[in-house]
Design a protein around this motif. Structure first.
Motif, short mmCIF file in Angstrom:
data_model
loop_
_atom_site.label_atom_id
_atom_site.label_comp_id
_atom_site.label_asym_id
_atom_site.label_seq_id
_atom_site.Cartn_x
_atom_site.Cartn_y
_atom_site.Cartn_z
N THR A 1 39.84 43.17 41.62
CA THR A 1 41.29 43.01 41.67
C THR A 1 41.94 44.38 41.54
O THR A 1 42.22 45.04 42.53
N VAL A 2 42.17 44.85 40.32
CA VAL A 2 42.70 46.20 40.10
C VAL A 2 41.73 46.95 39.20
O VAL A 2 40.73 46.40 38.74
N TYR A 3 42.01 48.21 38.95
CA TYR A 3 41.15 48.98 38.05
C TYR A 3 41.33 48.48 36.62
O TYR A 3 42.41 48.03 36.22
N GLY A 4 40.24 48.55 35.85
CA GLY A 4 40.28 48.09 34.47
C GLY A 4 39.94 49.20 33.50
O GLY A 4 39.16 50.11 33.82
N ILE A 5 40.54 49.14 32.32
CA ILE A 5 40.17 50.04 31.23
C ILE A 5 39.28 49.22 30.30
O ILE A 5 39.63 48.10 29.90
N GLY A 6 38.09 49.77 29.98
CA GLY A 6 37.12 48.98 29.25
C GLY A 6 36.53 49.68 28.05
O GLY A 6 36.57 50.92 27.94
N ALA A 7 35.97 48.86 27.16
CA ALA A 7 35.34 49.35 25.94
C ALA A 7 34.27 48.36 25.52
O ALA A 7 34.20 47.23 26.03
N ASP A 8 33.43 48.78 24.58
CA ASP A 8 32.43 47.89 24.00
C ASP A 8 33.13 46.70 23.35
O ASP A 8 33.93 46.87 22.42
N ALA A 9 32.81 45.50 23.81
CA ALA A 9 33.49 44.31 23.29
C ALA A 9 33.20 44.06 21.82
O ALA A 9 33.97 43.38 21.14
N PHE A 10 32.10 44.63 21.32
CA PHE A 10 31.70 44.37 19.94
C PHE A 10 32.14 45.47 18.97
O PHE A 10 31.79 45.43 17.79
N SER A 11 32.89 46.46 19.48
CA SER A 11 33.40 47.54 18.63
C SER A 11 34.89 47.34 18.41
O SER A 11 35.70 47.55 19.32
N SER B 1 41.35 49.60 45.19
CA SER B 1 40.96 48.23 44.85
C SER B 1 41.42 47.27 45.93
O SER B 1 42.14 47.64 46.86
N GLY B 2 41.03 46.02 45.78
CA GLY B 2 41.49 45.00 46.72
C GLY B 2 42.94 44.65 46.45
O GLY B 2 43.66 45.37 45.77
N ASP B 3 43.34 43.51 46.99
CA ASP B 3 44.73 43.07 46.77
C ASP B 3 44.98 42.91 45.28
O ASP B 3 44.16 42.33 44.56
N PRO B 4 46.10 43.43 44.78
CA PRO B 4 46.38 43.36 43.34
C PRO B 4 46.82 41.96 42.91
O PRO B 4 47.90 41.77 42.36
N VAL B 5 45.96 40.98 43.17
CA VAL B 5 46.24 39.60 42.78
C VAL B 5 45.40 39.29 41.54
O VAL B 5 44.18 39.49 41.55
N PRO B 6 46.00 38.81 40.46
CA PRO B 6 45.23 38.56 39.25
C PRO B 6 44.30 37.37 39.40
O PRO B 6 44.43 36.55 40.32
N SER B 7 43.34 37.27 38.49
CA SER B 7 42.45 36.13 38.49
C SER B 7 43.19 34.87 38.06
O SER B 7 44.24 34.94 37.41
#
Length: 215
Positions: free
Chosen positions: A36-46, A175-181
């Motif tokens: 969809t769009v770019y994501g900012i990510g982190a360790d889900a368990f931190s 990214s592809g079309d900026p349509v959310p999930s």
């Protein structure tokens, strides 16, 4: 100082994925391409990494962060149980544009915000994202933008907004079309579509085998 890796080139892609994996394990933030769009990510368990993610976006814990996974089977260890409805949606739409909300496993030590004991899960349809997720495990991921600003459709747009709060930027091209999930909440007695996005309400209802209502 942040580093950008061009994932369209083989050596840079390998180096970038290794650098991103190292950053995530160290509790730092990364930007990744998704379907969809770019994501900012982190360790889900931190918890500290997730707090850093929210701070980078200038967003509070009242809007909890979703979790991306790299395979269907990963969800079994993250939620209290996987109902048949969730299995049907996973088989029909993952990897892809359907996010599923389920009660999370009470044994998990994570803090994704004020989620009320639930977690929103999705498997993205992007090879760079999936490769990183399979290397580091589940990641807390939100759209790569400062709250209130447009979601980033390129790594450069993400870097303009987030700057050096992010350690590694993986550039996978526009990214592809900026349509959310589409978000389907399965945490209650009946399925509810919280947001109709790239996948229609009719398509969700057809797969589940019953008419699904919206909130």
């Amino acid at each position: 100082m942040s580093v950008v890796y061009d994932c369209s080139r083989s050596p840079d892609r390998e180096d970038g994925l290794a650098a991103a994996a190292s950053a995530v394990r160290a509790g730092r933030l990364v930007v990744i391409p998704t379907d969809t769009v770019y994501g900012i990510g982190a360790d889900a368990f931190s918890a500290s990494a997730v707090r850093s993610l929210l701070a980078a976006k200038n967003r509070g814990p009242d809007m909890p962060v979703g979790v991306l996974v790299g395979s269907w089977s990963t969800i079994d260890g993250l939620v209290l149980s996987v109902p048949r409805t969730a299995r049907l949606l996973v088989e029909a739409f993952w990897p892809g544009d359907v996010s599923i909300v389920l009660p999370h496993a009470p044994s998990l030590a994570w803090d994704l915000g004020q989620s009320g004991g639930t977690v929103m899960l999705r498997m993205p349809l992007h090879p760079v994202a999936i490769e990183l997720l399979r290397e580091v495990g589940p990641m807390a991921v939100s759209s790569a933008n400062v709250s209130g600003q447009p979601p980033a459709a390129t790594a450069e747009e993400a870097r303009t907004q987030l700057g050096d709060s992010v350690s590694i930027y993986l550039d996978g091209g526009p990214s592809g079309d900026p349509v959310p999930s589409t978000i389907v909440d399965l945490s209650g007695q009946e399925p509810i579509v919280l947001r109709e996005g790239a996948v229609s309400l009719a398509a969700i209802s057809e797969v589940i085998g019953e008419e699904v209502r919206t909130r």
